[in-house]
Design an enzyme around this catalytic site. Structure first.
Site, PDB file in Angstrom:
ATOM      1  N   SER A   8     -55.009 156.838  59.505  1.00 28.53           N
ATOM      2  CA  SER A   8     -54.714 158.553  60.355  1.00 28.53           C
ATOM      3  C   SER A   8     -53.683 158.766  58.847  1.00 28.53           C
ATOM      4  O   SER A   8     -53.471 158.716  57.737  1.00 28.53           O
ATOM      5  CB  SER A   8     -53.365 157.950  61.234  1.00 28.53           C
ATOM      6  OG  SER A   8     -53.642 157.652  62.161  1.00 28.53           O
ATOM      7  N   GLU A  19     -42.041 151.058  65.492  1.00 32.99           N
ATOM      8  CA  GLU A  19     -43.645 151.716  65.827  1.00 32.99           C
ATOM      9  C   GLU A  19     -43.667 151.898  67.670  1.00 32.99           C
ATOM     10  O   GLU A  19     -44.205 152.786  67.656  1.00 32.99           O
ATOM     11  CB  GLU A  19     -45.239 151.408  65.233  1.00 32.99           C
ATOM     12  CG  GLU A  19     -46.787 152.593  65.304  1.00 32.99           C
ATOM     13  CD  GLU A  19     -47.808 151.995  64.954  1.00 32.99           C
ATOM     14  OE1 GLU A  19     -47.113 151.238  64.100  1.00 32.99           O
ATOM     15  OE2 GLU A  19     -48.499 152.676  65.031  1.00 32.99           O
TER      16      GLU A  19
END
Ligand SMILES: Cc1cc2nc3c(=O)[nH]c(=O)nc-3n(C[C@H](O)[C@H](O)[C@H](O)COP(=O)(O)OP(=O)(O)OC[C@H]3O[C@@H](n4cnc5c(N)ncnc54)[C@H](O)[C@@H]3O)c2cc1C
Length: 395
Positions: free
Chosen positions: A163, A246
């Site tokens: 990303s 995360e």
């Protein structure tokens, strides 16, 4: 157990609310590319200058040295202020939410002092180079190789689903540095400068028509050995710390923003006609039952988030319990946007925003990613089963 906020936390909330009212950008965030990067880093810089960057980061690295609860309060106030953008879609997400925290936990003094204040100031955008075409859920099988040559690593291979690779300055990169070791042993976690020669970034377009993703190819990219975080060949341990952030705390803002989305959807259901075309959607028994369930579930998600913060206070790194929150959040996120399309009906075919109509469709298409990114729901279930509930390991 005391579920009330302290007077200090209440005062913090008032300060956050006042500051956000005066400083929140009112114009739309450009959806991608350099214009999007400029918007995101300008907002990060505004936060930094205003004393709101790195709320739960140590003061010595430019953070505010406050608690995760204060961080959560800030996210709640951000969502309440009804901003024209969401925080977890920002290209500053990786640096703030897991790259930076990994350096705090595992980096050396040089790495911390160079990168951490720069991330908070918005001077550095980070991306994550973990997944490969043959190594997603089974990350330990990664094959992007790095060979030591003098005081450098020479990296050759490929990553995928990176990303914001197209706008990032640095990457948290996992490479195989000892192919003869058992698969989880010969891996290193390195800081890769995305401007190094030999890096080729090829965007991937998603079904939501975004190009945030990229494949990244490395052709003999030379990275200084000084960029290895933790010990050489011990990158798996560092990567587990990245993933614990995360899966544990990184999506806190999104969990909180989801409550606001449900309230907006309830407002939509009051003004739109339901099945049969006569009564408002909110008066349809099935739709109102699903709305009520979603409202109760976002309340449960908030409670789980607070319980998670409370648990993390007692440990250095977020534990495997973060996977329960990540799993519940990912599936709930999809249920909310599925319900949105059922309420909005044919107007949902508009992908782009026309008088506010398309605003539900893009996020609906994006919602599929929530049960994949950061580890699929199957993987989160395995973690909860094996590491939280102590069930036998899946072979
Ligand atoms: C929005 C988004 C952002 C992302 N950003 C990044 C990024 O910035 N950097 C990065 O490195 N990666 C990123 N990813 C990639 C992501 O980490 C991987 O897609 C994910 O780990 C799954 O890997 P995979 O796609 O290879 O699927 P696979 O691992 O091939 O899985 C295929 C299917 O098999 C199932 N499966 C696999 N193994 C098991 C098992 N042991 N038990 C049960 N079921 C199993 C999976 O659940 C899935 O349904 C991103 C993904 C998304 C959706």
């Amino acid at each position: 157990m005391n579920l009330d906020f302290t007077p200090d936390e209440d005062a913090f909330r008032v300060r956050a609310r006042t500051w956000l009212a005066d400083n929140l950008p009112t114009h739309e965030r450009p959806p991608q590319g350099q214009a999007m990067r400029e918007f995101d880093v300008a907002w990060q810089r505004t936060l930094f200058d205003g004393g709101w960057a790195g709320i739960n980061w140590p003061v010595e690295f430019g953070g505010q040295g406050l608690s995760d609860i204060q961080q959560m309060i800030w996210y709640e106030e951000f969502a309440r202020a009804d901003p024209p953008f969401t925080l977890n879609n920002s290209c500053t997400f990786v640096g703030n939410n897991h790259g930076g925290p990994t350096l705090i936990a595992c980096g050396n003094d040089d790495q911390k002092s160079v990168h951490l204040p720069a991330i908070l100031r918005g001077d550095e955008v980070w991306c994550q180079g973990f997944s490969e075409p043959g190594a997603g859920s089974d990350l330990g099988s990664l094959s992007c190789k790095a060979v030591v040559d003098g005081d450098e690593l020479v990296v050759t291979g490929q990553k995928i689903w990176t990303s914001y690779a197209d706008v990032a300055d640095f990457q948290e990169l996992l490479v195989r540095t000892d192919p003869s070791a058992p698969k989880h042993k010969g891996i290193s976690w390195v800081i890769c400068d995305m401007t190094f020669p030999g890096i080729d970034i090829r965007p991937i377009e998603t079904m939501a028509h975004t190009t945030d993703f990229a494949e990244v190819f490395y052709d003999e990219v030379r990275i200084p050995l000084a960029n290895v975080v933790g010990q050489m060949n011990e990158g798996w341990r560092v990567a587990m710390s990245t993933l614990s952030f995360e899966r544990g705390t990184a999506f806190m803002a999104d969990q909180i923003e989801l409550a606001k989305v449900v309230e907006n959807l309830i407002d939509e259901a009051r003004t739109r006609t339901g099945p049969g075309g006569k009564r408002p959607a909110i008066q349809d028994e099935e739709l109102s039952r699903r709305l009520a369930t979603c409202r109760a579930e976002v309340a449960a998600l908030r409670a789980m988030t607070i319980a998670g913060i409370s648990r993390n206070r007692r440990t250095e790194l977020p534990g495997p319990e973060g996977s329960m929150i990540r799993l519940f959040h990912g599936e709930l996120h999809q249920r909310v946007y599925r319900l949105a399309l059922d309420i909005i009906g044919a107007d949902a075919f508009r992908l782009t925003s026309i008088d506010g109509e398309g605003v539900w469709t893009g996020p609906y298409l994006q919602s599929f990613a929530y049960t994949i990114g950061g580890g699929t729901t199957d993987i989160q279930r395995n973690i909860v089963g094996e590491r939280v509930l102590g069930l036998p390991r899946v072979k």
